[in-house]
Scaffold this motif. Sequence first.
Motif, PDB file in Angstrom:
ATOM      1  N   GLY A  41      44.426   7.111   8.754  1.00  0.00           N
ATOM      2  CA  GLY A  41      45.317   6.038   8.315  1.00  0.00           C
ATOM      3  C   GLY A  41      45.121   5.668   6.865  1.00  0.00           C
ATOM      4  N   HIS A  42      45.566   4.487   6.518  1.00  0.00           N
ATOM      5  CA  HIS A  42      45.460   3.981   5.149  1.00  0.00           C
ATOM      6  C   HIS A  42      44.615   2.698   5.179  1.00  0.00           C
ATOM      7  CE1 HIS A  42      48.532   6.824   3.799  1.00  0.00           C
ATOM      8  NE2 HIS A  42      49.243   6.483   4.868  1.00  0.00           N
ATOM      9  N   PRO A  43      43.299   2.870   5.038  1.00  0.00           N
ATOM     10  CA  PRO A  43      42.425   1.693   5.134  1.00  0.00           C
ATOM     11  C   PRO A  43      42.680   0.693   4.010  1.00  0.00           C
ATOM     12  CG  PRO A  43      41.205   3.608   4.323  1.00  0.00           C
ATOM     13  CD  PRO A  43      42.555   4.108   4.761  1.00  0.00           C
ATOM     14  N   VAL A  44      42.644  -0.576   4.368  1.00  0.00           N
ATOM     15  CA  VAL A  44      42.859  -1.650   3.396  1.00  0.00           C
ATOM     16  C   VAL A  44      41.717  -2.644   3.511  1.00  0.00           C
ATOM     17  CG1 VAL A  44      44.340  -3.537   2.659  1.00  0.00           C
ATOM     18  CG2 VAL A  44      45.368  -1.405   3.508  1.00  0.00           C
ATOM     19  N   ILE A  45      40.984  -2.832   2.429  1.00  0.00           N
ATOM     20  CA  ILE A  45      39.904  -3.807   2.367  1.00  0.00           C
ATOM     21  C   ILE A  45      40.135  -4.685   1.145  1.00  0.00           C
ATOM     22  CG2 ILE A  45      37.422  -4.184   2.063  1.00  0.00           C
ATOM     23  CD1 ILE A  45      36.885  -1.612   3.533  1.00  0.00           C
ATOM     24  N   HIS A  46      40.185  -5.982   1.348  1.00  0.00           N
ATOM     25  CA  HIS A  46      40.385  -6.917   0.248  1.00  0.00           C
ATOM     26  C   HIS A  46      39.015  -7.336  -0.297  1.00  0.00           C
ATOM     27  CE1 HIS A  46      44.718  -7.419   1.063  1.00  0.00           C
ATOM     28  NE2 HIS A  46      44.362  -7.248   2.323  1.00  0.00           N
ATOM     29  N   TRP A  47      38.633  -6.719  -1.404  1.00  0.00           N
ATOM     30  CA  TRP A  47      37.298  -6.909  -1.931  1.00  0.00           C
ATOM     31  C   TRP A  47      37.150  -8.255  -2.640  1.00  0.00           C
ATOM     32  CZ3 TRP A  47      33.619  -3.812  -0.310  1.00  0.00           C
ATOM     33  CH2 TRP A  47      33.967  -2.520   0.119  1.00  0.00           C
ATOM     34  N   ASN A  48      35.970  -8.838  -2.491  1.00  0.00           N
ATOM     35  CA  ASN A  48      35.611 -10.055  -3.209  1.00  0.00           C
ATOM     36  C   ASN A  48      34.089 -10.125  -3.283  1.00  0.00           C
ATOM     37  OD1 ASN A  48      34.659 -11.501  -0.699  1.00  0.00           O
ATOM     38  ND2 ASN A  48      36.837 -11.262  -0.182  1.00  0.00           N
ATOM     39  N   GLY A  49      33.581 -11.075  -4.053  1.00  0.00           N
ATOM     40  CA  GLY A  49      32.146 -11.153  -4.273  1.00  0.00           C
ATOM     41  C   GLY A  49      31.341 -11.349  -3.001  1.00  0.00           C
ATOM     42  N   VAL A  50      31.804 -12.238  -2.125  1.00  0.00           N
ATOM     43  CA  VAL A  50      31.084 -12.503  -0.881  1.00  0.00           C
ATOM     44  C   VAL A  50      31.107 -11.258   0.013  1.00  0.00           C
ATOM     45  CG1 VAL A  50      31.011 -13.920   1.202  1.00  0.00           C
ATOM     46  CG2 VAL A  50      31.602 -14.957  -0.988  1.00  0.00           C
ATOM     47  N   GLY A  51      32.240 -10.567   0.036  1.00  0.00           N
ATOM     48  CA  GLY A  51      32.349  -9.356   0.844  1.00  0.00           C
ATOM     49  C   GLY A  51      31.382  -8.280   0.378  1.00  0.00           C
ATOM     50  N   VAL A  52      31.259  -8.112  -0.937  1.00  0.00           N
ATOM     51  CA  VAL A  52      30.320  -7.126  -1.480  1.00  0.00           C
ATOM     52  C   VAL A  52      28.895  -7.501  -1.112  1.00  0.00           C
ATOM     53  CG1 VAL A  52      29.354  -6.163  -3.609  1.00  0.00           C
ATOM     54  CG2 VAL A  52      31.828  -6.450  -3.383  1.00  0.00           C
ATOM     55  N   LEU A  53      28.566  -8.789  -1.181  1.00  0.00           N
ATOM     56  CA  LEU A  53      27.225  -9.243  -0.807  1.00  0.00           C
ATOM     57  C   LEU A  53      26.940  -8.951   0.666  1.00  0.00           C
ATOM     58  CD1 LEU A  53      24.613 -10.733  -1.479  1.00  0.00           C
ATOM     59  CD2 LEU A  53      25.777 -12.887  -0.945  1.00  0.00           C
ATOM     60  N   ILE A  54      27.928  -9.182   1.536  1.00  0.00           N
ATOM     61  CA  ILE A  54      27.756  -8.888   2.955  1.00  0.00           C
ATOM     62  C   ILE A  54      27.519  -7.403   3.179  1.00  0.00           C
ATOM     63  CG2 ILE A  54      29.003  -8.765   5.162  1.00  0.00           C
ATOM     64  CD1 ILE A  54      30.249 -11.462   4.450  1.00  0.00           C
ATOM     65  N   LEU A  55      28.273  -6.561   2.457  1.00  0.00           N
ATOM     66  CA  LEU A  55      28.101  -5.117   2.591  1.00  0.00           C
ATOM     67  C   LEU A  55      26.700  -4.694   2.148  1.00  0.00           C
ATOM     68  CD1 LEU A  55      29.568  -2.497   3.366  1.00  0.00           C
ATOM     69  CD2 LEU A  55      30.265  -2.273   0.975  1.00  0.00           C
ATOM     70  N   LEU A  56      26.202  -5.287   1.057  1.00  0.00           N
ATOM     71  CA  LEU A  56      24.844  -4.977   0.593  1.00  0.00           C
ATOM     72  C   LEU A  56      23.800  -5.409   1.627  1.00  0.00           C
ATOM     73  CD1 LEU A  56      25.114  -6.040  -3.170  1.00  0.00           C
ATOM     74  CD2 LEU A  56      24.817  -3.712  -2.293  1.00  0.00           C
ATOM     75  N   MET A  57      24.009  -6.575   2.226  1.00  0.00           N
ATOM     76  CA  MET A  57      23.084  -7.053   3.247  1.00  0.00           C
ATOM     77  C   MET A  57      23.096  -6.142   4.470  1.00  0.00           C
ATOM     78  SD  MET A  57      23.794 -11.172   2.981  1.00  0.00           S
ATOM     79  CE  MET A  57      22.683 -11.566   4.344  1.00  0.00           C
ATOM     80  N   LEU A  58      24.279  -5.697   4.880  1.00  0.00           N
ATOM     81  CA  LEU A  58      24.376  -4.784   6.018  1.00  0.00           C
ATOM     82  C   LEU A  58      23.709  -3.449   5.697  1.00  0.00           C
ATOM     83  CD1 LEU A  58      28.016  -5.518   7.226  1.00  0.00           C
ATOM     84  CD2 LEU A  58      25.928  -5.828   8.564  1.00  0.00           C
ATOM     85  N   GLY A  59      23.858  -2.989   4.451  1.00  0.00           N
ATOM     86  CA  GLY A  59      23.185  -1.765   4.044  1.00  0.00           C
ATOM     87  C   GLY A  59      21.680  -1.903   4.150  1.00  0.00           C
ATOM     88  N   PHE A  60      21.153  -3.055   3.734  1.00  0.00           N
ATOM     89  CA  PHE A  60      19.707  -3.283   3.819  1.00  0.00           C
ATOM     90  C   PHE A  60      19.255  -3.367   5.270  1.00  0.00           C
ATOM     91  CE2 PHE A  60      16.212  -6.309   4.377  1.00  0.00           C
ATOM     92  CZ  PHE A  60      15.216  -5.630   3.691  1.00  0.00           C
ATOM     93  N   VAL A  61      20.067  -4.014   6.124  1.00  0.00           N
ATOM     94  CA  VAL A  61      19.722  -4.096   7.549  1.00  0.00           C
ATOM     95  C   VAL A  61      19.508  -2.700   8.119  1.00  0.00           C
ATOM     96  CG1 VAL A  61      20.662  -4.611   9.836  1.00  0.00           C
ATOM     97  CG2 VAL A  61      20.791  -6.331   8.017  1.00  0.00           C
ATOM     98  N   SER A  62      20.430  -1.793   7.823  1.00  0.00           N
ATOM     99  CA  SER A  62      20.322  -0.426   8.340  1.00  0.00           C
ATOM    100  C   SER A  62      19.168   0.327   7.694  1.00  0.00           C
ATOM    101  CB  SER A  62      21.632   0.335   8.096  1.00  0.00           C
ATOM    102  OG  SER A  62      22.686  -0.244   8.816  1.00  0.00           O
ATOM    103  N   ALA A  63      19.071   0.244   6.365  1.00  0.00           N
ATOM    104  CA  ALA A  63      18.029   0.978   5.650  1.00  0.00           C
ATOM    105  C   ALA A  63      16.642   0.539   6.101  1.00  0.00           C
ATOM    106  CB  ALA A  63      18.190   0.766   4.143  1.00  0.00           C
ATOM    107  N   GLY A  64      16.431  -0.771   6.174  1.00  0.00           N
ATOM    108  CA  GLY A  64      15.113  -1.275   6.539  1.00  0.00           C
ATOM    109  C   GLY A  64      14.795  -1.104   8.005  1.00  0.00           C
ATOM    110  N   ALA A  65      15.715  -1.526   8.875  1.00  0.00           N
ATOM    111  CA  ALA A  65      15.432  -1.528  10.305  1.00  0.00           C
ATOM    112  C   ALA A  65      15.308  -0.117  10.873  1.00  0.00           C
ATOM    113  CB  ALA A  65      16.516  -2.304  11.050  1.00  0.00           C
ATOM    114  N   TYR A  66      16.267   0.758  10.562  1.00  0.00           N
ATOM    115  CA  TYR A  66      16.229   2.084  11.173  1.00  0.00           C
ATOM    116  C   TYR A  66      15.094   2.939  10.637  1.00  0.00           C
ATOM    117  CZ  TYR A  66      20.370   1.819  14.058  1.00  0.00           C
ATOM    118  OH  TYR A  66      21.250   1.488  15.054  1.00  0.00           O
TER     119      TYR A  66
END
Length: 309
Positions: free
Chosen positions: A214-239
């Motif tokens: 499909g055609h993915p649509v994500i409306h980027w903003n500062g808080v969204g980028v911060l959440i993505l970084l936090m989720l990345g750390f959750v995976s990197a650290g925990a796994y």
Amino acid sequence: MQKSGGNDRFSLWFGALFCCALWGLAPPLIKTGYSIMQIESTSSIILFAGLRFFLAGVMVIAWSSLKEKHFVRPQKKDIRPILVLACFQTFGQYVFYYLGGAHSTGMMMSVLSGLGALFELILSCWLFRLEKMTPLKFIGCLIGFAGILVMNYTAGGFTFSLNGEGVLVLSQICAAISAIFIQIFSRKSSPVLLSGWQFTIGGLAMIGVSFLIGHPVIHWNGVGVLILLMLGFVSAGAYTLWGVLLSKWPVSSVAVFGCTIGLFGVLFSALFLHEALSLRIAMGAILMSAGILVVNLKTQKLEIKAQTN
């Protein structure tokens, strides 16, 4: 495997509970990310997940390279394990997890995440035969599944949505298979190296699939980028830490801690998503977490004795 020392036991409990707390934080972060960045379509959901895990892979590889003082790249013997783990641990588990999460609550995502621990124990004992099923382990499984039943029971009977809870269960089956493969592959390969590269490859695969369907649509903003970084750390650290624990301890000794993901997730979902904490959700989370007490307390001494004979 070294497991008898008090410090080693503390490391297992602290490390495993830290991982589970991070995973319990993931559902409210994911649901918040969906809302803030207006993520609705299937392709957008998969793109969001793919970006998270690609970022997690880059974090692990960068950290490991700095620690080793050279770029950490896989050897020929690592290619197959990386591809298998990327298929089950990242692509399979989290395509289902993110799609199911779009049709479920943060609390339900968290509590069902504990189901993976029970699947790991069952598959490890009965399919892969890495350890034996003991009466206490079997009772622990029954208690855990009782938690699932309580959690899904309402006045009108049992509630179970295929595109919500059903897809989340498929996610946990993939998670269980990947955990067993981690223990097997870690005998010859670094669990940190496997974690970093399988995240990267699995994340790239998810990104590619998102544009194919499909055609993915994500409306980027500062808080969204911060959440993505936090989720990345959750995976990197925990796994990464979870993989290290699985390389040193039996699957059952590590996996049962996954039952606490539900407790952490229920707490975080109530705090951050303001979801109502119903009695059945609370009881389900408590019953699933009780698997730790049944499976992990008295069986470890028996396992240690058996492995040293």
